[in-house]
Motif scaffolding. Sequence first.
Motif, PDB file in Angstrom:
ATOM      1  N   LEU A   1       0.844  -1.193   0.000  1.00 46.33           N
ATOM      2  CA  LEU A   1       0.000   0.000   0.000  1.00 46.33           C
ATOM      3  C   LEU A   1       0.877   1.241   0.000  1.00 46.33           C
ATOM      4  CD1 LEU A   1      -1.811   0.252   3.495  1.00 46.33           C
ATOM      5  CD2 LEU A   1       0.313  -0.907   3.090  1.00 46.33           C
ATOM      6  N   GLN A   2       0.294   2.351  -0.447  1.00 46.79           N
ATOM      7  CA  GLN A   2       1.066   3.601  -0.509  1.00 46.79           C
ATOM      8  C   GLN A   2       1.497   3.995   0.901  1.00 46.79           C
ATOM      9  OE1 GLN A   2       2.338   5.381  -2.831  1.00 46.79           O
ATOM     10  NE2 GLN A   2       1.421   4.284  -4.570  1.00 46.79           N
ATOM     11  N   PRO A   3       2.793   4.183   1.138  1.00 51.78           N
ATOM     12  CA  PRO A   3       3.224   4.505   2.503  1.00 51.78           C
ATOM     13  C   PRO A   3       2.802   5.910   2.945  1.00 51.78           C
ATOM     14  CG  PRO A   3       5.088   4.649   0.991  1.00 51.78           C
ATOM     15  CD  PRO A   3       3.923   4.122   0.185  1.00 51.78           C
ATOM     16  N   GLU A   4       2.362   5.985   4.193  1.00 54.34           N
ATOM     17  CA  GLU A   4       2.041   7.296   4.779  1.00 54.34           C
ATOM     18  C   GLU A   4       3.241   7.836   5.544  1.00 54.34           C
ATOM     19  OE1 GLU A   4      -2.706   7.496   5.860  1.00 54.34           O
ATOM     20  OE2 GLU A   4      -1.309   7.051   7.461  1.00 54.34           O
ATOM     21  N   THR A   5       4.100   6.900   5.964  1.00 52.19           N
ATOM     22  CA  THR A   5       5.235   7.277   6.814  1.00 52.19           C
ATOM     23  C   THR A   5       6.513   6.734   6.185  1.00 52.19           C
ATOM     24  OG1 THR A   5       4.974   5.271   8.099  1.00 52.19           O
ATOM     25  CG2 THR A   5       3.808   7.203   8.885  1.00 52.19           C
ATOM     26  N   ASN A   6       7.464   6.335   7.039  1.00 52.56           N
ATOM     27  CA  ASN A   6       8.712   5.757   6.551  1.00 52.56           C
ATOM     28  C   ASN A   6       8.697   4.238   6.606  1.00 52.56           C
ATOM     29  OD1 ASN A   6       8.567   6.031   9.304  1.00 52.56           O
ATOM     30  ND2 ASN A   6      10.755   6.247   9.606  1.00 52.56           N
ATOM     31  N   ILE A   7       7.508   3.659   6.720  1.00 51.52           N
ATOM     32  CA  ILE A   7       7.370   2.198   6.735  1.00 51.52           C
ATOM     33  C   ILE A   7       6.796   1.760   5.384  1.00 51.52           C
ATOM     34  CG2 ILE A   7       6.215   0.247   7.853  1.00 51.52           C
ATOM     35  CD1 ILE A   7       6.152   1.988  10.435  1.00 51.52           C
ATOM     36  N   ILE A   8       7.506   0.850   4.717  1.00 50.49           N
ATOM     37  CA  ILE A   8       7.084   0.408   3.378  1.00 50.49           C
ATOM     38  C   ILE A   8       7.005  -1.107   3.359  1.00 50.49           C
ATOM     39  CG2 ILE A   8       7.573   0.520   0.887  1.00 50.49           C
ATOM     40  CD1 ILE A   8       9.788   2.602   2.748  1.00 50.49           C
ATOM     41  N   CYS A   9       5.859  -1.630   2.938  1.00 43.06           N
ATOM     42  CA  CYS A   9       5.700  -3.078   2.801  1.00 43.06           C
ATOM     43  C   CYS A   9       5.560  -3.410   1.322  1.00 43.06           C
ATOM     44  CB  CYS A   9       4.450  -3.551   3.548  1.00 43.06           C
ATOM     45  SG  CYS A   9       4.500  -3.186   5.305  1.00 43.06           S
ATOM     46  N   PHE A  10       6.316  -4.394   0.856  1.00 44.62           N
ATOM     47  CA  PHE A  10       6.291  -4.768  -0.556  1.00 44.62           C
ATOM     48  C   PHE A  10       6.695  -6.229  -0.678  1.00 44.62           C
ATOM     49  CE2 PHE A  10      10.893  -5.063  -1.450  1.00 44.62           C
ATOM     50  CZ  PHE A  10      11.415  -4.462  -0.305  1.00 44.62           C
ATOM     51  N   ARG A  11       6.528  -6.785  -1.866  1.00 41.01           N
ATOM     52  CA  ARG A  11       7.035  -8.146  -2.047  1.00 41.01           C
ATOM     53  C   ARG A  11       7.580  -8.336  -3.452  1.00 41.01           C
ATOM     54  NH1 ARG A  11       1.999 -12.347  -2.802  1.00 41.01           N
ATOM     55  NH2 ARG A  11       0.822 -11.056  -4.251  1.00 41.01           N
ATOM     56  N   TYR A  12       8.370  -9.380  -3.560  1.00 42.45           N
ATOM     57  CA  TYR A  12       8.900  -9.778  -4.858  1.00 42.45           C
ATOM     58  C   TYR A  12       7.909 -10.772  -5.444  1.00 42.45           C
ATOM     59  CZ  TYR A  12      12.065 -11.581  -8.399  1.00 42.45           C
ATOM     60  OH  TYR A  12      12.629 -11.943  -9.592  1.00 42.45           O
ATOM     61  N   THR A  13       7.592 -10.649  -6.720  1.00 41.38           N
ATOM     62  CA  THR A  13       6.619 -11.573  -7.314  1.00 41.38           C
ATOM     63  C   THR A  13       7.208 -12.228  -8.560  1.00 41.38           C
ATOM     64  OG1 THR A  13       5.679  -9.853  -8.721  1.00 41.38           O
ATOM     65  CG2 THR A  13       4.642 -10.171  -6.580  1.00 41.38           C
ATOM     66  N   GLN A  14       6.658 -13.379  -8.869  1.00 39.52           N
ATOM     67  CA  GLN A  14       7.013 -14.053 -10.121  1.00 39.52           C
ATOM     68  C   GLN A  14       5.732 -14.656 -10.661  1.00 39.52           C
ATOM     69  OE1 GLN A  14      10.054 -16.901  -9.137  1.00 39.52           O
ATOM     70  NE2 GLN A  14      11.717 -15.472  -9.583  1.00 39.52           N
ATOM     71  N   GLU A  15       5.630 -14.697 -11.979  1.00 41.31           N
ATOM     72  CA  GLU A  15       4.423 -15.272 -12.578  1.00 41.31           C
ATOM     73  C   GLU A  15       4.289 -16.754 -12.234  1.00 41.31           C
ATOM     74  OE1 GLU A  15       3.665 -14.575 -16.769  1.00 41.31           O
ATOM     75  OE2 GLU A  15       4.412 -12.518 -16.464  1.00 41.31           O
ATOM     76  N   LYS A  16       3.064 -17.199 -12.242  1.00 43.96           N
ATOM     77  CA  LYS A  16       2.729 -18.619 -12.096  1.00 43.96           C
ATOM     78  C   LYS A  16       3.082 -19.189 -10.716  1.00 43.96           C
ATOM     79  CE  LYS A  16       3.415 -19.780 -17.013  1.00 43.96           C
ATOM     80  NZ  LYS A  16       4.700 -19.248 -17.476  1.00 43.96           N
ATOM     81  N   LEU A  17       3.329 -18.363  -9.753  1.00 46.83           N
ATOM     82  CA  LEU A  17       3.550 -18.891  -8.405  1.00 46.83           C
ATOM     83  C   LEU A  17       2.271 -18.711  -7.589  1.00 46.83           C
ATOM     84  CD1 LEU A  17       7.170 -17.869  -7.293  1.00 46.83           C
ATOM     85  CD2 LEU A  17       6.396 -19.957  -8.415  1.00 46.83           C
ATOM     86  N   SER A  18       1.979 -19.713  -6.753  1.00 51.91           N
ATOM     87  CA  SER A  18       0.802 -19.619  -5.890  1.00 51.91           C
ATOM     88  C   SER A  18       1.111 -18.662  -4.742  1.00 51.91           C
ATOM     89  CB  SER A  18       0.470 -20.996  -5.332  1.00 51.91           C
ATOM     90  OG  SER A  18       1.490 -21.380  -4.442  1.00 51.91           O
TER      91      SER A  18
END
Length: 476
Positions: A397-414
């Motif tokens: 989600l768009q960060p409001e502060t200095n905390i950022i959550c993200f992930r690495y993705t690859q196609e065809k993975l559950s």
Amino acid sequence: MEQQALLQDLYNPEKFKELGHKLVDVLTQHLKDATASAKPTIKHKEPNEQFDYWDTYKSDRENPLQLFEDIIDNSIHLHNPKYIGHQVGATAPISALADLMNALLNNGMAVYEMGETSSTLERIIMNVFKEHIGYASNADGFLTSGGTLATLTSILAARKIKAPSNVWEEGNKEQLAIMVSEQAHYCVERATRIMGFGNKGVIKVPVNDKFIMDTSLLPALLAKAKEEGKTVIAVVGSAPSTSTGMHDDLESIANFCEKENLWFHVDGAHGGAAVFSKKYKLLLKGIEKADSVVIDLHKMLLTSNLASVVLFKNEMHGYATFNQEASYLWEESEDPEWFNLAKRTFECSKNMMATRFFVLWKLYGTTVFEAFVNQVYDASKVFAILLENTPNFELALQPETNIICFRYTQEKLSLAELNTLNKTIRRKLLEKGDFYIVQTELKGITYLRCTVMNAFTNEAIFKELLSEIKAIASTL
Ligand SMILES: *Cc1c(COP(=O)(O)O)cnc(C)c1O
């Protein structure tokens, strides 16, 4: 050595000077290396390996510096801008010097005479916070050892003021409860359990798609709690919550609390610092309506662990909690005695923690706090844009502060495979040790989580992090 000679050696000022100067040189080099990312952020060892290392460690009193150097080398380095992990700050060096002074002076703080200056500095610091929060002149508070203890202190005051019976005297009679977002820091629930509220003592308010408290649910949850025989005393707003760094709608919680005669507490341990930022202050709209506010100095206000502000909108509420006799400390008095701090704090003996903040404020003014908050909040916006524009990365989600959550993705993975992939990436980063980041789980999805706590973490470093993640993923 015989007893007196040993103690003379221990307190020898010349030895202190000699080692002290050398240690400052070593710490200066450490600061330079860390800031330039010249060494790993963390030299990770498994706990048992770490235990064996220190358990069998040999030191030499003739060469005390080596012991200090080895502790530094085997610690996590928050001054490395590749440290983008938990919300622990890179102490401003000048504040660290105040700490050294604190440790040596070691004034006790419980009663005025055992810390005349440091007790008074707390009162002055409170005025700085009162003004920036927007509290009236009858607000007041003090410093305590960390946000967790500050939260417990605040909720104890809430109980004293809002519970129907006097729990301090008579023990728990009603089933008391508080309402808090399901994303709140665990210290809120822990406080209620310490206070004997039990399993029924926390009413977790679900969050909306921005991971903030869905305040539209408050009236129905309160009605249900009453039906179940609970006495709700308080609502806690997170500013922001720890996992995602998103702020609850403090204004809306304040209005609800006012209408229902509930205590409104704001956990601003992390983001309360934004009261100093003209640019980001709006995130805290409504904080001035809180009955109590907690702000950690050691998260975003450049001091070392631990030092937290607890402020009460009505200063007398701060005195309500521990109205316990301790005749060996102070004489019976009607005067609340702001200067005898142990009347209000959990601690009896306490660190002279006010100086950590006071030196920064006196020498740099509040603009240094504003500069830091703006710097790290702005940096996360840069990071978010980079993540949005880099293939295979997904922002939670768009960060409001200095905390950022993200992930690495690859196609065809559950989902399960993606969760494992991100956990593995995080683990490999830890083992490598250049970067330090953490992880969190939101609605069943594992995310990598960064908190920008270092003023020098910039776009080049974010780019390097993403390259490193990609490189790790390509080997899996
Ligand atoms: C860190 C944090 C706490 C706990 O504070 P400590 O100083 O670590 O005890 C509580 N609430 C929030 C939102 C926090 O970020």
